[in-house]
Design an enzyme around this catalytic site. Sequence first.
Site, PDB file in Angstrom:
ATOM      1  N   ASP A 102      44.606  33.176  50.636  1.00 55.79           N
ATOM      2  CA  ASP A 102      43.595  33.225  49.292  1.00 55.79           C
ATOM      3  C   ASP A 102      44.659  34.531  49.906  1.00 55.79           C
ATOM      4  O   ASP A 102      44.674  35.634  50.127  1.00 55.79           O
ATOM      5  CB  ASP A 102      42.061  33.636  50.787  1.00 55.79           C
ATOM      6  N   HIS A 104      43.138  37.087  47.072  1.00 54.40           N
ATOM      7  CA  HIS A 104      42.630  38.198  46.456  1.00 54.40           C
ATOM      8  C   HIS A 104      42.535  39.633  47.812  1.00 54.40           C
ATOM      9  O   HIS A 104      41.568  40.110  48.863  1.00 54.40           O
ATOM     10  CB  HIS A 104      40.701  37.732  46.369  1.00 54.40           C
ATOM     11  N   SER A 155      38.994  28.917  50.191  1.00 50.40           N
ATOM     12  CA  SER A 155      39.671  29.775  51.298  1.00 50.40           C
ATOM     13  C   SER A 155      38.415  29.748  52.451  1.00 50.40           C
ATOM     14  O   SER A 155      38.889  30.091  53.572  1.00 50.40           O
ATOM     15  CB  SER A 155      40.516  30.924  51.168  1.00 50.40           C
TER      16      SER A 155
HETATM   17 CO1  B1M Z   1      40.984  35.359  41.589  1.00 52.17          CO
HETATM   18  N1  B1M Z   1      39.787  33.641  41.318  1.00 52.17           N
HETATM   19  N2  B1M Z   1      42.474  33.945  41.904  1.00 52.17           N
HETATM   20  N3  B1M Z   1      42.876  36.431  41.273  1.00 52.17           N
HETATM   21  N4  B1M Z   1      40.161  36.632  40.770  1.00 52.17           N
HETATM   22  C1  B1M Z   1      38.042  34.658  41.698  1.00 52.17           C
HETATM   23  C2  B1M Z   1      37.674  35.081  42.973  1.00 52.17           C
HETATM   24  C3  B1M Z   1      37.178  33.366  40.745  1.00 52.17           C
HETATM   25  C4  B1M Z   1      35.679  33.857  40.631  1.00 52.17           C
HETATM   26  C5  B1M Z   1      37.564  34.372  39.399  1.00 52.17           C
HETATM   27  C6  B1M Z   1      37.166  32.760  38.048  1.00 52.17           C
HETATM   28  O1  B1M Z   1      37.654  31.580  38.025  1.00 52.17           O
HETATM   29  N5  B1M Z   1      35.537  32.989  38.284  1.00 52.17           N
HETATM   30  C7  B1M Z   1      38.000  32.518  40.642  1.00 52.17           C
HETATM   31  C8  B1M Z   1      36.987  31.660  42.642  1.00 52.17           C
HETATM   32  C9  B1M Z   1      36.681  30.304  42.132  1.00 52.17           C
HETATM   33  C10 B1M Z   1      35.923  30.130  43.551  1.00 52.17           C
HETATM   34  O2  B1M Z   1      37.101  29.583  44.608  1.00 52.17           O
HETATM   35  N6  B1M Z   1      35.010  30.541  43.884  1.00 52.17           N
HETATM   36  C11 B1M Z   1      39.691  32.960  41.259  1.00 52.17           C
HETATM   37  C12 B1M Z   1      40.077  32.133  41.247  1.00 52.17           C
HETATM   38  C13 B1M Z   1      40.263  30.320  40.943  1.00 52.17           C
HETATM   39  C14 B1M Z   1      41.791  32.292  41.692  1.00 52.17           C
HETATM   40  C15 B1M Z   1      43.188  31.003  40.898  1.00 52.17           C
HETATM   41  C16 B1M Z   1      42.627  29.955  42.188  1.00 52.17           C
HETATM   42  C17 B1M Z   1      43.183  31.760  39.981  1.00 52.17           C
HETATM   43  C18 B1M Z   1      45.008  30.478  39.497  1.00 52.17           C
HETATM   44  O3  B1M Z   1      46.138  31.023  39.602  1.00 52.17           O
HETATM   45  N7  B1M Z   1      44.241  29.856  38.617  1.00 52.17           N
HETATM   46  C19 B1M Z   1      43.708  32.214  41.846  1.00 52.17           C
HETATM   47  C20 B1M Z   1      43.559  31.872  43.602  1.00 52.17           C
HETATM   48  C21 B1M Z   1      45.251  32.217  44.094  1.00 52.17           C
HETATM   49  C22 B1M Z   1      45.279  32.520  45.820  1.00 52.17           C
HETATM   50  O4  B1M Z   1      44.051  33.603  46.610  1.00 52.17           O
HETATM   51  N8  B1M Z   1      45.835  32.158  45.979  1.00 52.17           N
HETATM   52  C23 B1M Z   1      43.366  34.064  41.614  1.00 52.17           C
HETATM   53  C24 B1M Z   1      44.272  35.171  41.716  1.00 52.17           C
HETATM   54  C25 B1M Z   1      43.689  36.467  40.904  1.00 52.17           C
HETATM   55  C26 B1M Z   1      44.610  37.890  41.102  1.00 52.17           C
HETATM   56  C27 B1M Z   1      45.785  37.476  41.882  1.00 52.17           C
HETATM   57  C28 B1M Z   1      44.914  37.507  39.320  1.00 52.17           C
HETATM   58  C29 B1M Z   1      43.876  38.467  41.218  1.00 52.17           C
HETATM   59  C30 B1M Z   1      43.605  39.337  42.696  1.00 52.17           C
HETATM   60  C31 B1M Z   1      44.440  40.620  42.750  1.00 52.17           C
HETATM   61  C32 B1M Z   1      44.587  40.793  43.794  1.00 52.17           C
HETATM   62  O5  B1M Z   1      43.030  41.077  44.430  1.00 52.17           O
HETATM   63  N9  B1M Z   1      45.093  41.749  44.613  1.00 52.17           N
HETATM   64  C33 B1M Z   1      42.348  38.102  40.901  1.00 52.17           C
HETATM   65  C34 B1M Z   1      41.380  38.935  41.293  1.00 52.17           C
HETATM   66  C35 B1M Z   1      41.050  40.151  40.458  1.00 52.17           C
HETATM   67  C36 B1M Z   1      40.396  37.885  41.045  1.00 52.17           C
HETATM   68  C37 B1M Z   1      38.065  38.865  40.157  1.00 52.17           C
HETATM   69  C38 B1M Z   1      38.248  38.396  38.808  1.00 52.17           C
HETATM   70  C39 B1M Z   1      37.923  39.480  40.791  1.00 52.17           C
HETATM   71  C40 B1M Z   1      38.171  39.864  42.125  1.00 52.17           C
HETATM   72  C41 B1M Z   1      38.113  41.496  42.461  1.00 52.17           C
HETATM   73  O6  B1M Z   1      38.809  41.940  43.055  1.00 52.17           O
HETATM   74  N10 B1M Z   1      36.797  41.715  42.653  1.00 52.17           N
HETATM   75  C42 B1M Z   1      37.255  37.219  40.949  1.00 52.17           C
HETATM   76  C43 B1M Z   1      36.288  37.056  39.758  1.00 52.17           C
HETATM   77  C44 B1M Z   1      34.981  38.089  40.267  1.00 52.17           C
HETATM   78  O7  B1M Z   1      34.757  38.377  41.293  1.00 52.17           O
HETATM   79  N11 B1M Z   1      33.950  37.869  39.538  1.00 52.17           N
HETATM   80  C45 B1M Z   1      38.507  36.256  41.165  1.00 52.17           C
HETATM   81  C46 B1M Z   1      36.598  43.056  42.840  1.00 52.17           C
HETATM   82  C47 B1M Z   1      35.839  43.225  44.168  1.00 52.17           C
HETATM   83  C48 B1M Z   1      35.673  44.747  44.383  1.00 52.17           C
HETATM   84  O8  B1M Z   1      35.243  42.867  44.443  1.00 52.17           O
HETATM   85  O9  B1M Z   1      36.664  41.044  45.131  1.00 52.17           O
HETATM   86  O10 B1M Z   1      33.676  40.545  45.633  1.00 52.17           O
HETATM   87  P1  B1M Z   1      34.744  41.106  45.880  1.00 52.17           P
HETATM   88  O11 B1M Z   1      34.644  42.247  46.970  1.00 52.17           O
HETATM   89  C49 B1M Z   1      33.446  43.026  46.941  1.00 52.17           C
HETATM   90  C50 B1M Z   1      32.273  41.688  47.635  1.00 52.17           C
HETATM   91  O12 B1M Z   1      32.831  40.617  47.712  1.00 52.17           O
HETATM   92  C51 B1M Z   1      32.369  42.558  49.238  1.00 52.17           C
HETATM   93  O13 B1M Z   1      32.334  43.660  49.255  1.00 52.17           O
HETATM   94  C52 B1M Z   1      33.768  43.774  48.518  1.00 52.17           C
HETATM   95  C53 B1M Z   1      32.987  45.531  47.691  1.00 52.17           C
HETATM   96  O14 B1M Z   1      31.962  45.289  47.235  1.00 52.17           O
HETATM   97  N12 B1M Z   1      33.337  41.611  50.020  1.00 52.17           N
HETATM   98  C54 B1M Z   1      33.367  41.723  51.533  1.00 52.17           C
HETATM   99  C55 B1M Z   1      34.993  41.424  50.292  1.00 52.17           C
HETATM  100  N13 B1M Z   1      35.385  41.107  51.095  1.00 52.17           N
HETATM  101  C56 B1M Z   1      34.213  41.268  52.456  1.00 52.17           C
HETATM  102  C57 B1M Z   1      34.528  41.289  53.668  1.00 52.17           C
HETATM  103  C58 B1M Z   1      33.671  41.590  54.116  1.00 52.17           C
HETATM  104  C59 B1M Z   1      32.241  42.341  53.618  1.00 52.17           C
HETATM  105  C60 B1M Z   1      32.029  42.202  52.611  1.00 52.17           C
HETATM  106  O15 B1M Z   1      33.354  41.694  55.924  1.00 52.17           O
HETATM  107  C61 B1M Z   1      34.494  41.476  56.139  1.00 52.17           C
END
Ligand code: B1M
Length: 213
Positions: A102, A104, A155
């Site tokens: 993963d 992200h 993941s």
């Molecule tokens: Co990706 N991606 N992505 N992506 N991406 C998601 C996660 C997805 C939901 C988008 C979608 O399709 N709807 C989806 C996952 C679906 C699923 O499995 N449920 C997805 C997918 C499918 C993919 C790829 C497979 C796409 C592809 O290639 N076809 C690919 C995977 C690559 C891989 O990992 N092997 C991929 C790639 C990418 C980018 C590289 C383009 C980019 C990441 C860049 C980077 O991080 N450097 C990206 C992004 C940006 C996203 C979305 C749009 C945004 C994630 C983000 O940064 N959110 C995401 C859609 C979404 O989330 N709505 C998506 C903002 C961030 C502040 O929030 O990460 O949730 P978040 O973190 C929060 C909480 O979750 C929590 O606190 C944080 C702060 O409030 N939290 C924790 C997180 N970690 C924690 C750990 C803790 C406690 C709390 O304790 C240890």
Amino acid sequence: MSLEEQVKELVEEWDEDGLKDLCHSVLDNEEASAEDLLEIIGNLMKFIGSQFENEDIFLPDLIGAAGVVKVAIDEVLDPAIRASGSEKKTLGKIVIGTVESDVHSIGKDLVSSFLFSNGFDVYNLGVEVTADEFITKAEEVGAKIIGMSSLLTMSMDFQRQVIEELKKRGLREKYKVIVGGAPTTDEWSEQIGADGWADDAIETVSLVKKLIE
Ligand code: B1M
């Protein structure tokens, strides 16, 4: 234009230098803290994520926005938080990373920065971190907590695998293990035998404080 609007405009234009300059100037003029800017950026990435899910924007837009944000966090905001916390007494050591397979990083980096700014010594191992890497680092630095982030349904199981590996090595009781990331839940945390789950960065700080009490 509000600070939120300025950040949004620069991220949408992929203006990496513009966003870094804005962050520097906001910090220099004490208009907002690095934590405030991280929160604005986190909310913006969630909004951009929902736009992507609704197909209002496409993958290149997402990659561009995420890249710009990552540079601002790595080069300006995280160093600012670390500089301001350099004199602080540590509340405990935490090893954190995004699990194997993963990439992200944004949410995990946000959580790391918030933990750091709240007095924890944070070892951020980056992305695609294996069970062995989590455990080796935790052992090496004498961490109390291991934190794992996962953004992909595919993941999530690696979080379970780290816990299983800790058990195999007879180390499970030595650490508090926390999990987070959009597809994870409190129920998932219980199911895999973690010690806690948090929904966002602020909740993570409260959870970790509770766990080490
Ligand atoms: Co990706 N991606 N992505 N992506 N991406 C998601 C996660 C997805 C939901 C988008 C979608 O399709 N709807 C989806 C996952 C679906 C699923 O499995 N449920 C997805 C997918 C499918 C993919 C790829 C497979 C796409 C592809 O290639 N076809 C690919 C995977 C690559 C891989 O990992 N092997 C991929 C790639 C990418 C980018 C590289 C383009 C980019 C990441 C860049 C980077 O991080 N450097 C990206 C992004 C940006 C996203 C979305 C749009 C945004 C994630 C983000 O940064 N959110 C995401 C859609 C979404 O989330 N709505 C998506 C903002 C961030 C502040 O929030 O990460 O949730 P978040 O973190 C929060 C909480 O979750 C929590 O606190 C944080 C702060 O409030 N939290 C924790 C997180 N970690 C924690 C750990 C803790 C406690 C709390 O304790 C240890």
